[in-house]
Structures are given as structure tokens and as C-alpha cells.
Design a protein around this motif. Structure first.
Motif, PDB file in Angstrom:
ATOM      1  N   LEU A  22       1.002  -1.270  -0.080  1.00  0.00           N
ATOM      2  CA  LEU A  22       0.210  -0.126  -0.037  1.00  0.00           C
ATOM      3  C   LEU A  22       0.948   1.264   0.088  1.00  0.00           C
ATOM      4  N   THR A 118      -3.573  -1.260   6.782  1.00  0.00           N
ATOM      5  CA  THR A 118      -3.969  -2.360   6.044  1.00  0.00           C
ATOM      6  C   THR A 118      -4.463  -3.336   7.428  1.00  0.00           C
ATOM      7  N   GLU A 122     -12.783  -5.030   6.541  1.00  0.00           N
ATOM      8  CA  GLU A 122     -13.219  -3.599   6.643  1.00  0.00           C
ATOM      9  C   GLU A 122     -13.476  -3.099   7.810  1.00  0.00           C
ATOM     10  N   SER A 125     -11.328  -0.118   9.637  1.00  0.00           N
ATOM     11  CA  SER A 125     -11.021   0.838   8.601  1.00  0.00           C
ATOM     12  C   SER A 125     -11.040   2.262   9.579  1.00  0.00           C
ATOM     13  N   VAL A 148      -6.361   6.028   3.605  1.00  0.00           N
ATOM     14  CA  VAL A 148      -6.513   4.950   2.807  1.00  0.00           C
ATOM     15  C   VAL A 148      -6.303   3.541   3.340  1.00  0.00           C
ATOM     16  N   TYR A 149      -7.440   2.838   3.510  1.00  0.00           N
ATOM     17  CA  TYR A 149      -7.455   1.780   4.187  1.00  0.00           C
ATOM     18  C   TYR A 149      -7.617   0.581   3.364  1.00  0.00           C
ATOM     19  N   ALA A 150      -6.689  -0.502   3.407  1.00  0.00           N
ATOM     20  CA  ALA A 150      -6.784  -1.515   2.504  1.00  0.00           C
ATOM     21  C   ALA A 150      -7.036  -2.730   3.221  1.00  0.00           C
ATOM     22  N   ASP A 154      -9.724  -5.764  -0.690  1.00  0.00           N
ATOM     23  CA  ASP A 154      -9.329  -4.807  -1.672  1.00  0.00           C
ATOM     24  C   ASP A 154      -8.303  -5.040  -2.670  1.00  0.00           C
ATOM     25  N   TRP A 155      -7.305  -5.979  -2.400  1.00  0.00           N
ATOM     26  CA  TRP A 155      -6.171  -6.383  -3.356  1.00  0.00           C
ATOM     27  C   TRP A 155      -6.885  -6.855  -4.578  1.00  0.00           C
ATOM     28  N   LEU A 166      -9.926   0.490  -4.213  1.00  0.00           N
ATOM     29  CA  LEU A 166      -8.820   1.262  -3.598  1.00  0.00           C
ATOM     30  C   LEU A 166      -7.868   2.072  -4.595  1.00  0.00           C
ATOM     31  N   ARG A 169      -9.163   5.614  -4.242  1.00  0.00           N
ATOM     32  CA  ARG A 169      -8.815   6.205  -2.938  1.00  0.00           C
ATOM     33  C   ARG A 169      -7.289   6.559  -2.817  1.00  0.00           C
TER      34      ARG A 169
END
Length: 209
Positions: A22, A118, A122, A125, A148-150, A154-155, A166, A169
Motif C-alpha cells: 500500500l 491495512t 473492513e 477502517s 486509505v485503508y486496504a 481490496d487487493w 482502492l 482512494r
């Protein structure tokens, strides 16, 4: 063409780690946005896992070993910062907080910062807004609006999945950081090696004795 200094702090424990991934995506996007603004950028990546022992020694002795001091000096002279941590037990990692505890109290004053995190789901977040954002606000940094949260899911999400994907964001946060860095006139902070830790209290309330 101006050259801006960007410091990237990654608190991932694994190698490789989603936290570093990230951080790298945010770095690439920030470079692109700065290029559009006519700025060149130099990037210094600080992998906290490589400095873990030095950070602990600094906490115990009050003095930064040479390798850690290089990282601290880079941060004090930066125009922008990307800070990414894994979320453990609903907040930033202990390693990340320990690094924050050893920086000079004014090292990130007025510094433009993107915060990222990360985690597995979710659900964590919100830690960006109730833990990381107040931390940097306390240090008088300028945190961009978009965090930004992953999560694991999200990947691999494509840009066509919607505005909350993602990549969208990352691009938005990077654009906000680049705009602040472009206008930055922040001067280097002189770090006093004999200064007391930022959380020190003469009553003995700083940490464990």
C-alpha cells in the motif's frame, strides 16, 4: 523544476507485506501527481521492521543509533510523508507508535501527511480516523482529508468497481498530498539529540519504569 522530499514510513512486519504494498502504491501515485504539477521528488523509504531494535534502544537510552538517526533526519527535512501501518487490536501497531515516540516533538509540525492502514477486514477502517488522525493532529502535522485503508478483499479491485475502489482512494489521497507538497515551504527542523522524548513527564508518567 522543484525537488520535493517524500518520506515513506511502512510499519509492516512481514516481508513482503501488504502494508509496504500500500505504501508503494501511494508513493507511485504521489510521484505521478507531483510530476503533473512540475515537481521532481526524492523518496526515502523507512521500513520500521529493520529499525525495531534501534527504536527499542532509543526508547531505553534516549539516544538514536546511527541508522535510526538517518531516518529521523530524513523525516525532519521532508516536504511530505506517507505513513502506513497494519491495524492490530483496533489501532496502529506497537512498532509504529514506538517510532512516533522517538521522533523529535516538532519533527512533523506543518508536514503534509497521508495516513494509510491495512487489515484483514473492513471493520477496522475507522482506526484511521479515531487513532491515526488524532495522533498526527497532536503532532501538528497537516493530514490530508482522504485516508486509505486496504482490507484483504481490496487487493486486486479494479478501478471500475466504483468510486470506493482502492485505486481511486489511493489516487485521491496522493493528489491531496501532492498539492500540499507542491506549495510547501517547510524548512528543515533542527533535531536536538539531548531533547527529552515527546511523552516525557517529570512526574514519571512517561512509559514504564
Amino acid at each position: 523544476m522543484a525537488t520535493k522530499k517524500l518520506v515513506v514510513v511502512s510499519a509492516g512486519l512481514g516481508q513482503p507485506s501488504s502494508t509496504r504494498l500500500l505504501a508503494d502504491r501511494l508513493t507511485t501515485a504521489t510521484r505521478e501527481h507531483l510530476s503533473l504539477l512540475g515537481d521532481e521528488v526524492s523518496v526515502e523509504v523507512i521500513e520500521l521492521r529493520d529499525l525495531a531494535h534501534d527504536i527499542t534502544n532509543n526508547l531505553l537510552t534516549g539516544f538514536a543509533p546511527p541508522k535510526l538517526q538517518v531516518a529521523l533526519d530524513a523525516l525532519s527535512s521532508a516536504d511530505g510523508m506517507i505513513a502506513v501501518t497494519p491495524i492490530f487490536t483496533t489501532s496502529y501497531s506497537g512498532l509504529f507508535k514506538s517510532f512516533i515516540d522517538v521522533i523529535e516533538p516538532t519533527a512533523v509540525t506543518d508536514l503534509a501527511v497521508v495516513i494509510g492502514a491495512t487489515g484483514g477486514t473492513e471493520r477496522h477502517s475507522l482506526a484511521l480516523d479515531y487513532a491515526m488522525r488524532p495522533l498526527f493532529a497532536y503532532l501538528h502535522a497537516v493530514v490530508v482529508p482522504t485516508a486509505v485503508y486496504a482490507a484483504s478483499s481490496d487487493w486486486g479491485t479494479g478501478a471500475g468497481a466504483g468510486s470506493t475502489a482502492l485505486p481511486d482512494r489511493v489516487s485521491r489521497a496522493a493528489g491531496e498530498l501532492a498539492a500540499l507538497m507542491h506549495d510547501s515551504v517547510r524548512s528543515s527542523r533542527v533535531v536536538d539529540p539531548f531533547a527529552l522524548p515527546s511523552g516525557f513527564s517529570p512526574t514519571g508518567s512517561y512509559g514504564e519504569e
